[in-house]
Design a protein around this motif. Structure first.
Motif, mmCIF file in Angstrom:
data_model
loop_
_atom_site.group_PDB
_atom_site.id
_atom_site.type_symbol
_atom_site.label_atom_id
_atom_site.label_comp_id
_atom_site.label_asym_id
_atom_site.label_seq_id
_atom_site.Cartn_x
_atom_site.Cartn_y
_atom_site.Cartn_z
ATOM 1 N N GLY A 86 0.587 -1.551 -0.176
ATOM 2 C CA GLY A 86 0.002 -0.280 0.108
ATOM 3 C C GLY A 86 1.116 1.249 -0.009
ATOM 4 N N HIS A 87 2.202 1.305 -0.082
ATOM 5 C CA HIS A 87 2.935 2.461 -0.586
ATOM 6 C C HIS A 87 2.943 3.009 -1.101
ATOM 7 C CE1 HIS A 87 5.389 0.036 2.594
ATOM 8 N NE2 HIS A 87 5.276 1.354 2.998
ATOM 9 N N GLN A 88 2.524 4.647 -0.952
ATOM 10 C CA GLN A 88 3.057 4.964 -2.797
ATOM 11 C C GLN A 88 3.932 4.816 -3.569
ATOM 12 O OE1 GLN A 88 2.888 9.187 -2.205
ATOM 13 N NE2 GLN A 88 1.958 9.731 -3.775
ATOM 14 N N ASP A 89 3.783 4.848 -4.969
ATOM 15 C CA ASP A 89 4.654 4.850 -6.429
ATOM 16 C C ASP A 89 5.063 6.418 -6.118
ATOM 17 O OD1 ASP A 89 6.686 4.014 -8.078
ATOM 18 O OD2 ASP A 89 4.743 3.820 -9.664
ATOM 19 N N ARG A 90 6.369 5.633 -5.770
ATOM 20 C CA ARG A 90 7.488 7.754 -5.819
ATOM 21 C C ARG A 90 8.234 7.579 -7.162
ATOM 22 N NH1 ARG A 90 7.467 6.257 -0.577
ATOM 23 N NH2 ARG A 90 6.376 8.184 0.553
ATOM 24 N N SER A 91 7.948 6.609 -8.508
ATOM 25 C CA SER A 91 9.058 6.275 -8.964
ATOM 26 C C SER A 91 9.165 7.422 -10.378
ATOM 27 C CB SER A 91 8.624 4.705 -10.085
ATOM 28 O OG SER A 91 7.531 5.558 -10.664
ATOM 29 N N PHE A 92 7.980 8.757 -9.365
ATOM 30 C CA PHE A 92 7.762 10.268 -10.566
ATOM 31 C C PHE A 92 9.211 10.617 -10.018
ATOM 32 C CE2 PHE A 92 5.354 10.300 -7.260
ATOM 33 C CZ PHE A 92 5.069 11.524 -7.332
ATOM 34 N N LEU A 93 9.662 10.026 -9.217
ATOM 35 C CA LEU A 93 10.904 11.849 -8.296
ATOM 36 C C LEU A 93 11.920 11.154 -8.998
ATOM 37 C CD1 LEU A 93 10.040 10.714 -5.121
ATOM 38 C CD2 LEU A 93 9.494 12.501 -5.833
ATOM 39 N N PRO A 94 12.767 11.996 -8.623
ATOM 40 C CA PRO A 94 13.971 12.333 -10.228
ATOM 41 C C PRO A 94 14.703 11.023 -8.849
ATOM 42 C CG PRO A 94 13.749 14.127 -9.658
ATOM 43 C CD PRO A 94 12.048 13.542 -8.677
ATOM 44 N N ASP A 95 15.797 10.170 -9.565
ATOM 45 C CA ASP A 95 16.388 9.492 -8.495
ATOM 46 C C ASP A 95 17.254 10.362 -7.699
ATOM 47 O OD1 ASP A 95 16.488 6.790 -10.276
ATOM 48 O OD2 ASP A 95 17.689 7.381 -11.037
ATOM 49 N N HIS A 96 17.166 11.308 -7.451
ATOM 50 C CA HIS A 96 18.387 12.015 -6.792
ATOM 51 C C HIS A 96 17.288 12.275 -5.191
ATOM 52 C CE1 HIS A 96 17.716 15.540 -9.286
ATOM 53 N NE2 HIS A 96 17.455 16.279 -8.248
ATOM 54 N N ALA A 97 16.824 12.791 -5.704
ATOM 55 C CA ALA A 97 14.937 13.680 -4.923
ATOM 56 C C ALA A 97 14.668 11.644 -4.730
ATOM 57 C CB ALA A 97 13.928 13.710 -5.889
ATOM 58 N N ASP A 98 14.580 11.078 -4.451
ATOM 59 C CA ASP A 98 14.051 9.695 -3.990
ATOM 60 C C ASP A 98 14.604 9.225 -2.852
ATOM 61 O OD1 ASP A 98 12.182 8.046 -3.689
ATOM 62 O OD2 ASP A 98 12.907 6.478 -4.346
ATOM 63 N N GLU A 99 16.371 9.085 -3.435
ATOM 64 C CA GLU A 99 17.246 8.949 -2.693
ATOM 65 C C GLU A 99 17.649 9.893 -0.982
ATOM 66 O OE1 GLU A 99 21.255 9.312 -5.099
ATOM 67 O OE2 GLU A 99 19.905 7.487 -6.654
ATOM 68 N N ALA A 100 17.628 11.043 -1.572
ATOM 69 C CA ALA A 100 17.680 12.005 -0.195
ATOM 70 C C ALA A 100 16.331 11.524 1.242
ATOM 71 C CB ALA A 100 17.161 13.259 -0.898
ATOM 72 N N ARG A 101 14.894 11.275 -0.034
ATOM 73 C CA ARG A 101 13.324 11.119 0.426
ATOM 74 C C ARG A 101 14.161 10.083 2.033
ATOM 75 N NH1 ARG A 101 10.751 7.198 0.664
ATOM 76 N NH2 ARG A 101 11.470 6.187 -0.909
ATOM 77 N N ILE A 102 14.567 8.963 0.724
ATOM 78 C CA ILE A 102 14.955 7.461 1.707
ATOM 79 C C ILE A 102 15.965 8.045 2.757
ATOM 80 C CG2 ILE A 102 15.683 5.809 1.807
ATOM 81 C CD1 ILE A 102 14.651 5.178 -1.558
ATOM 82 N N LEU A 103 16.673 8.621 2.608
ATOM 83 C CA LEU A 103 17.779 9.176 3.601
ATOM 84 C C LEU A 103 17.479 10.107 4.871
ATOM 85 C CD1 LEU A 103 21.240 9.797 1.467
ATOM 86 C CD2 LEU A 103 20.944 7.545 2.511
ATOM 87 N N HIS A 104 16.627 10.922 4.546
ATOM 88 C CA HIS A 104 16.411 11.631 5.177
ATOM 89 C C HIS A 104 15.390 11.344 6.298
ATOM 90 C CE1 HIS A 104 15.051 15.187 7.432
ATOM 91 N NE2 HIS A 104 13.777 15.319 6.655
ATOM 92 N N GLN A 105 13.587 10.683 5.128
ATOM 93 C CA GLN A 105 12.832 10.489 5.854
ATOM 94 C C GLN A 105 12.812 8.773 6.590
ATOM 95 O OE1 GLN A 105 8.910 11.210 2.978
ATOM 96 N NE2 GLN A 105 9.653 13.155 3.352
ATOM 97 N N ASP A 106 13.200 8.068 5.740
ATOM 98 C CA ASP A 106 13.015 6.773 5.963
ATOM 99 C C ASP A 106 14.365 6.507 7.264
ATOM 100 O OD1 ASP A 106 11.228 6.602 4.490
ATOM 101 O OD2 ASP A 106 12.546 5.342 3.206
ATOM 102 N N LEU A 107 14.872 6.806 6.778
ATOM 103 C CA LEU A 107 16.887 6.216 8.168
ATOM 104 C C LEU A 107 16.865 7.718 8.967
ATOM 105 C CD1 LEU A 107 18.818 4.972 5.099
ATOM 106 C CD2 LEU A 107 17.798 4.046 6.361
ATOM 107 N N GLY A 108 16.426 8.890 9.097
ATOM 108 C CA GLY A 108 16.038 9.999 9.934
ATOM 109 C C GLY A 108 18.222 10.599 9.909
ATOM 110 N N MET A 109 18.234 11.210 9.014
ATOM 111 C CA MET A 109 19.951 11.474 8.099
ATOM 112 C C MET A 109 19.001 12.781 8.188
ATOM 113 S SD MET A 109 22.528 10.687 5.797
ATOM 114 C CE MET A 109 23.137 8.949 6.451
ATOM 115 N N PRO A 110 19.591 13.624 8.745
ATOM 116 C CA PRO A 110 19.605 14.791 8.717
ATOM 117 C C PRO A 110 20.221 15.434 7.352
ATOM 118 C CG PRO A 110 20.523 14.955 10.677
ATOM 119 C CD PRO A 110 20.524 13.630 9.814
ATOM 120 N N LEU A 111 18.763 16.984 5.821
ATOM 121 C CA LEU A 111 19.359 16.721 5.272
ATOM 122 C C LEU A 111 20.485 17.335 4.603
ATOM 123 C CD1 LEU A 111 16.142 17.924 3.974
ATOM 124 C CD2 LEU A 111 16.954 16.414 3.143
#
Length: 126
Positions: A86-111
């Motif tokens: 049920g997770h939203q498909d984020r494939s429309f994001l540019p690679d670097h934006a999706d990578e930053a989202r994973i690092l920041h939101q999913d892994l809690g890394m400061p931007l």
């Protein structure tokens, strides 16, 4: 010496990121190990690049995509994992934006830390 310091600084975060991208922890560990092995072979070239972190980040993501492709082939015929969870498909994001989202939101890394690790900061002076 510099390569060992680079590995010590980023290895844990690279593993966390790879684990978040690949469903199999063994494949994630292998992708990180292979990326660091390739980086070791190309260390002089990475140091001559505009940003060593960006060079290493591209290697890591290439190995993750390779392992993700292998996992896709194994799952062939099964429905997409994101659709099932049920997770939203984020494939429309540019690679670097999706990578930053994973690092920041999913892994809690400061931007700022995520940006530095990915090499999205100013190149070092020459």
């Amino acid at each position: 010496m510099e390569f060992a310091a680079f590995c010590a600084l980023y290895q844990h975060r690279y593993r966390e990121y790879a684990h978040s991208r690949l469903s199999d922890a063994r494949q994630a560990d292998t992708a990180v190990r292979l990326a660091f092995a390739e980086l070791a072979d190309q260390w002089d070239q990475a140091l001559r690049s505009p940003h060593t972190n960006a060079y290493a980040w591209r290697l890591l993501n290439r190995h993750i995509r390779t392992h993700a492709g292998a996992a896709e082939e194994e799952r062939d015929g099964q429905e997409d994992v994101e659709s099932r969870t049920g997770h939203q498909d984020r494939s429309f994001l540019p690679d670097h934006a999706d990578e930053a989202r994973i690092l920041h939101q999913d892994l809690g890394m400061p931007l700022p830390e995520a940006s530095e690790m990915m090499g999205h900061t100013s190149p070092r002076p020459r």
